[in-house]
Design an enzyme around this catalytic site. Structure first.
Site, PDB file in Angstrom:
ATOM      1  N   ASP A 142      -4.130   2.764  -5.146  1.00  0.00           N
ATOM      2  CA  ASP A 142      -2.702   2.886  -4.822  1.00  0.00           C
ATOM      3  C   ASP A 142      -2.204   1.686  -4.017  1.00  0.00           C
ATOM      4  O   ASP A 142      -1.111   1.725  -3.456  1.00  0.00           O
ATOM      5  CB  ASP A 142      -2.434   4.185  -4.050  1.00  0.00           C
ATOM      6  CG  ASP A 142      -3.151   4.221  -2.713  1.00  0.00           C
ATOM      7  OD1 ASP A 142      -4.143   3.486  -2.556  1.00  0.00           O
ATOM      8  OD2 ASP A 142      -2.733   4.991  -1.823  1.00  0.00           O
ATOM      9  N   LYS A 190      -5.171  11.970  11.597  1.00  0.00           N
ATOM     10  CA  LYS A 190      -4.960  11.151  10.394  1.00  0.00           C
ATOM     11  C   LYS A 190      -5.915  11.501   9.267  1.00  0.00           C
ATOM     12  O   LYS A 190      -5.489  11.731   8.126  1.00  0.00           O
ATOM     13  CB  LYS A 190      -5.097   9.666  10.741  1.00  0.00           C
ATOM     14  CG  LYS A 190      -4.914   8.769   9.510  1.00  0.00           C
ATOM     15  CD  LYS A 190      -5.056   7.293   9.822  1.00  0.00           C
ATOM     16  CE  LYS A 190      -4.933   6.473   8.542  1.00  0.00           C
ATOM     17  NZ  LYS A 190      -5.069   5.016   8.793  1.00  0.00           N
ATOM     18  N   ASP A 198       0.829  -1.206   0.000  1.00  0.00           N
ATOM     19  CA  ASP A 198       0.000   0.000   0.000  1.00  0.00           C
ATOM     20  C   ASP A 198       0.860   1.251   0.000  1.00  0.00           C
ATOM     21  O   ASP A 198       1.932   1.279   0.609  1.00  0.00           O
ATOM     22  CB  ASP A 198      -0.906   0.005   1.243  1.00  0.00           C
ATOM     23  CG  ASP A 198      -2.172   0.810   1.023  1.00  0.00           C
ATOM     24  OD1 ASP A 198      -2.234   1.540   0.018  1.00  0.00           O
ATOM     25  OD2 ASP A 198      -3.091   0.720   1.845  1.00  0.00           O
TER      26      ASP A 198
END
Length: 1142
Positions: A1097, A944, A875
């Protein structure tokens, strides 16, 4: 000329047909070459046109758009006519033609007189139309009126550029007309199509809606009947409309001549005209699209005058010229691509199975829901349901036929739903309606969604039927049987990419596999579906006492129109009566019926070779997904040089060619929990029987204090929760049932992309982009040995799935996996009865699947030789910020997102949290109260989401809401400071990011401001990716769509939405770079023999090849950002201004 229309006296007309048209109009010298017959024919055509014009004076040419749609029996859709204002401009250049005003020679006096009279008539009519429009438009009609074309805009070859620039300015109206004409011709009713075309052609104002494609469609319809006189009339109409025939028009004329056995002199004159217009005969077989026996008929006509004519084989496509892939496509060195682990015969048999499934349009599979005991109540409910469906089927069939008879008797020039209701058998429409009735959720469905779903089902069935009739199915099957030589393990061929080899086979076959299908516009499918819904609402009824005979017998509707509000918008819903819901629940049917495109493919997908061809065999599939009704993406793809799309198409083909299979042990465990009332902890949705019941109503008794409002509030919450539970339960049921149906099969996921270039599997429910559950039950069908480092990668992958050790190095994660090996093996051996370590991880089901794979590998005689089918994920580290850091050359930011060498993986979220904590300490020392309150509460989790979404355009307001939500989740944080603390933290997060990524904010500001200026000038934001893929943002100021069960009315604004255009441009641009990097990685991994798939991604491959994939990924990222990306973008955005565009 008496009798020339129908008596078969065709030769005098055909002899004079071709001199009538030339780039400069009809000239006296041309007529002189053909003698008296030419003058006679011209006189006849002019007089005929004049008679029709005079007859048309009795027909009102004003179409009043009404918001209230007529009742069901009068249901029709109308293509809006423009409302002209001012002077009619001169004829424009269309389809590459020249303006009639610029003709080198003067037309005859008859044509000149006719044009003069039409001009006078048109001026009178303009005044009348303005008066009628003012008088007929009801109050508020302007808000819901369809888009109106600007007077003077041409619609031809240049029209596509206008469409691409301005969204749906012309496209939706023209697509409505084209889809109607094609439907009429599919029914072999060119007369109806001709009357519709004439309705628009007769009026100067309406004629602006017509492009060359409409005339061309009708020409091919008449060519099927060998009616050359009608084609001659259409050529004359083209001249009158200021349009120039394209290659397809000449192909239709030659087809007609071949079919009718026209004299050589006529064919010769047609070919001469074709050459005078800049075409040649070879182009007829290279660029034109043919269906059924059209190509043979054209060839037959040409060989009458040129007996030895042989069409040249189509040349191979151009090589991709992108600097990023110039070496990849070069043929200087021999290349060898990997094979699939299947024989030629196996792949051919799988193709036939897939073809059969698509031809049937639907697939019925068994549900995984545990079968309830067959009680007397269940048996009775099924008998009642069977009887009701039989009765409903008869009623729907009769009502549908009556509505068609009524529509057929309407004026033939007025577009209605009639042709669309004749494309299939009547019983097929009824089957589609009853299927939607069975799948309707208890809380109802949006009318717009339901109507679109029904319309799409009808369109898909029609598309399959049309391909079958045009013999396209046989052509595809013949080429596919040869194509599998490239993929099969027992064939030697391996030096082509799938697209390259398919193109080679198609060229050698001498025929194109493209079809002439016009994609139905959104409004047509919605209105067709709305008509179906209205049939259901009016016809489907049930006795009110069917479940309780003691009640009064009364015939009541099964479906109702209700309304709901979403963000102050009124939404129409179709809701089933509780009686239907109860019958369906009691019957407990054990099968599910899906459309064919919902299921994974049983064979490798047909390779994408163009924006119009690829993926499924028969089912229509868009290369680029887009907002409903938007067509500018498709137009850009059509205008784009084919070689620019090669890399994108090849990447999609590579992703789609990966075979999959089901992880059966994990699937069985999930199904057992699903049938045992689910588990919220493991994200397995519980059944509706576990839904919360309203507690207040149960304890209400005499003297109990309660209020109506509290009861109503609780009931509303219970209904909302039940609707959410139903949606989640059905989603899981569909996924698990499809997986169970495919448990012993190998299957494939065809791919397409969104308007930014991000790739997606086409099957909507079950694919590897799904949740933790769906990813856990998917394995690569082809296995590879683990090799020396494969087992280590399995262990590291497991720790990554747990969410632990994110700040630790790979070696430390590997060591931790070895420490807890006992827990891993216990989870694999006793997933539901052991210590259940796997249940406490971030991704529990994938973690369990990985535990089982590690256990199998460790217990094998030689772990390095163990054949693993398990996908390992790699990832990206906040992928958007990686691209920004590379674009801005930010060393500090690049280090925090792992673009620079480091001893251990960097975590940008922790870095930002540390930076924010430093700012907080300084402010706390200076006495700031909120900074003191936040002491000990700033963590990675708090910041985050905001850090992750900054790259995607989140504002400070949105970031504050994200942080506020995290602070509310923290036990012990004083809630009275939530607003002030979130406001403070979002400022510090943005300041930290600005310090770490100095160039990021500057780039974002530049992108945003550029998009704002472009949108303010009236243009949508466009750009081209480094691979050459054209992209346009589909955000326009669209007004609301008004949909009723009797009709629909939508509006597509001409102006771009400036706010959406500017806010969406930075994230969309980064998404396009992210997609470019993934495609580059996919192509180079394929060249090196790797199995590769991606979830945006997150890249997947076998454990054996993780190191190679990581190397390719890094190399292609560096290669991508070695290009002058921002400079190229700047030049592209400035180019319209340099060319004089606004």
């Amino acid at each position: 000329i008496p009798g020339i229309e129908e008596t078969g006296a065709m030769e005098p007309l055909t002899l004079s047909l071709w001199p009538l048209h030339s780039p400069g109009g009809v000239t006296e010298p041309m007529l002189g070459r053909w003698g008296v017959m030419g003058h006679e024919l011209l006189l006849w055509l002019v007089l005929e046109a004049r008679v029709k014009q005079l007859q048309a004076d009795n027909v009102s040419e004003v179409t009043v758009d009404r918001v209230d749609v007529a009742p069901l029996r009068k249901s029709s859709f109308r293509c809006p006519a423009p409302s002209p204002a001012g002077k009619e401009p001169a004829a424009k250049v269309r389809e590459g033609g020249v303006s009639s005003s610029e003709a080198p020679s003067q037309p005859s006096r008859w044509v000149e007189k006719l044009k003069k009279e039409k001009c006078i008539k048109h001026k009178r009519q303009l005044k009348l139309e303005q008066k009628f429009s003012a008088a007929a438009s009801p109050p508020g009609a302007e808000r819901a009126s369809p888009p109106v074309l600007e007077p003077g805009k041409a619609a031809g070859a240049k029209e596509s550029q206008g469409q691409a620039k301005e969204g749906n300015k012309y496209g939706s109206i023209q697509l409505i007309i084209m889809s109607y004409l094609e439907s009429c011709l599919f029914l072999r009713q060119p007369e109806r199509a001709q009357q519709c075309l004439m309705f628009y052609h007769r009026s100067h104002a309406r004629r602006k809606l017509l492009g060359i494609k409409m005339y061309d469609i009708l020409m091919h319809g008449w060519a099927k009947k060998g009616s050359l006189n009608q084609i001659g009339r259409l050529f004359f109409m083209l001249e009158e409309a200021g349009l120039k025939p394209n290659l397809s028009c000449f192909a239709a004329a030659l087809e007609c001549m071949g079919r009718a056995g026209a004299p050589a002199v006529v064919i010769k004159r047609c070919v001469q005209q074709l050459e005078e217009d800049g075409f040649n005969l070879d182009e007829l077989f290279k660029d034109a699209v043919y269906e059924e026996d059209e190509r043979e008929m054209v060839l037959k006509a040409i060989r009458i005058i040129k007996p030895n004519f042989q069409p040249l084989s189509r040349p191979h496509s151009e090589i991709c010229t992108s600097p990023l892939l110039r070496d990849f496509y070069s043929k200087e060195e021999p290349v060898s691509y990997p094979k699939l682990d299947f024989s030629v015969c196996e792949l051919q048999e799988r193709f036939r199975q897939q073809l059969e499934m698509e031809a049937s349009n639907t697939v019925t599979i068994s549900s995984v829901e545990s079968a309830k005991p067959l009680t007397e109540q269940t048996v009775k409910a099924r008998e009642v349901l069977t009887a009701l469906r039989s009765e409903w089927r008869k009623s729907l069939l009769q009502t549908l036929q009556e509505s068609k008879i009524h529509m057929a008797n309407r004026r033939s020039w007025q577009m209605s739903l009639y042709p669309y209701l004749c494309l299939l058998e009547d019983k097929e429409y009824v089957d589609i309606m009853l299927q939607s009735l069975s799948s309707l959720p208890p809380q109802g469905e949006s009318l717009l969604v339901l109507a679109k779903e029904l319309g799409t089902k009808i369109y898909n069935k029609y598309a399959v039927r049309k391909k079958s009739r045009s013999r396209l199915m046989e052509k595809i099957q013949k080429i596919y049987d040869e194509y599998v030589q490239l993929l099969a393990k027992d064939a030697q061929l391996d030096s082509y990419l799938p697209r390259e080899y398919w193109e080679k086979l198609e060229a050698s076959s001498g025929s194109s596999l493209l079809s002439k299908d016009c994609i139905w516009p959104h409004i047509v499918m919605v209105q067709l579906g709305a008509h179906m819904v209205e049939l259901l609402v009016q016809v489907i009824k049930v006795q009110s006492n069917i479940l309780n005979p003691s009640l009064e017998a009364k015939l009541i509707p099964v479906l109702y129109h209700v309304y709901s509000f979403r963000s102050s918008r009124q939404i129409g819903f179709i809701k089933p009566h509780p009686i239907l819901t109860q019958i369906l629940s009691s019957a407990a049917e054990t099968t599910l019926t899906f459309d064919s495109f919902v299921m994974p493919m049983l064979c490798p997908p047909v390779p994408w070779t163009s924006p119009h061809f690829g993926a499924y065999i028969l089912l229509p599939t868009k290369l680029m997904r887009c907002v409903e009704g938007a067509i500018q993406h498709q137009l850009l793809l059509e205008e784009c040089p084919r070689s620019n799309l090669h890399s994108v198409l090849d990447a999609l083909n590579q992703l789609g060619n990966c075979p999959w299979k089901i992880n059966q042990p994990v699937l069985d465990i999930i199904i057992s929990i699903f049938n045992a009332k689910g588990s919220e902890k493991l994200d397995v949705p519980p059944p509706l029987s576990e839904a919360p019941k309203p507690s207040v109503a149960l304890h209400v008794g005499p003297g109990t204090p309660w209020s109506k409002s509290s009861l109503k509030r609780e009931l509303t919450q219970c209904r909302k929760k039940m609707a959410e539970m139903y949606s989640l339960r059905m989603d899981a049921l569909y996924k698990l049932s499809i997986a169970n149906h495919m448990r012993d099969k190998v299957f494939w996921f065809p791919h397409n992309m969104d308007f930014r270039g991000r790739t997606y599997p086409c099957p909507p429910y079950f694919n590897h982009l799904g949740s933790d559950i769906t990813r856990a039950i998917l394995l690569f069908a082809e296995g590879k040995p683990l090799g020396a480092r494969g087992l280590d990668w399995l262990k590291i992958h497991l720790i990554n799935l747990t969410g632990l050790k994110k700040k630790n190095s790979l070696q430390e994660r590997l060591a931790y996996a070895n420490e807890i090996m006992e827990e891993i093996l216990d989870s694999a051996d006793n997933p539901l009865t052991g210590r259940k370590w796997w249940m406490d991880t971030d991704e529990p089901w994938q973690a369990l699947a990985c535990c089982m794979e590690i256990a199998k590998a460790l217990r094998s005689p030689d772990p390095t030789a163990y054949i693993s089918h398990f996908p390992i994920h790699q990832d990206g580290s906040c992928n958007g910020l990686q691209h920004y850091a590379a674009l801005g050359r930010d060393v500090i930011g690049a280090t925090s997102v792992n673009l620079m060498p480091c001893d251990s993986p960097q975590d940008v979220y922790s870095r930002v949290a540390q930076q924010v904590e430093e700012f907080r300490k300084q402010d706390a020392q200076e006495g700031m109260k909120v900074a003191q309150v936040l002491d000990g509460f700033i963590s990675r989790k708090v910041v985050k989401q905001t850090v992750m979404t900054v790259v995607y355009g989140v504002t400070r307001y949105g970031g504050r809401l994200q942080i506020e939500k995290r602070l509310k989740e923290i036990d012990g944080f004083p809630q009275e400071y939530v607003w002030e603390a979130s406001h403070y933290l979002v400022q510090q997060v943005f300041s930290s990011l600005k310090e770490m990524f100095s160039g990021t904010r500057e780039i974002q500001i530049w992108l945003t401001e550029s998009a704002r200026l472009i949108a303010k000038s009236g243009n949508t934001v466009e750009w081209v990716t480094p691979l050459g893929l054209p992209i346009v943002q589909p955000y326009h100021r669209a007004k609301s769509t008004v949909v009723s069960a009797k009709g629909s009315r939508g509006t597509g604004s001409l102006k771009p939405d400036t706010m959406k255009q500017k806010n969406a441009f930075p994230p969309n641009f980064i998404h396009s770079l992210d997609s470019t990097h993934m495609m580059l990685t996919a192509l180079h991994c394929h060249r090196r023999g790797l199995t590769f798939v991606s979830v945006h991604d997150c890249y997947w491959t076998h454990a054996l090849t993780v190191d190679v994939m990581n190397q390719v990924c890094r190399e292609q990222f560096v290669e991508l950002h070695s290009q002058p990306i921002l400079q190229d973008l700047s030049r592209f955005m400035l180019s319209p201004a340099l060319s004089g565009a606004p």
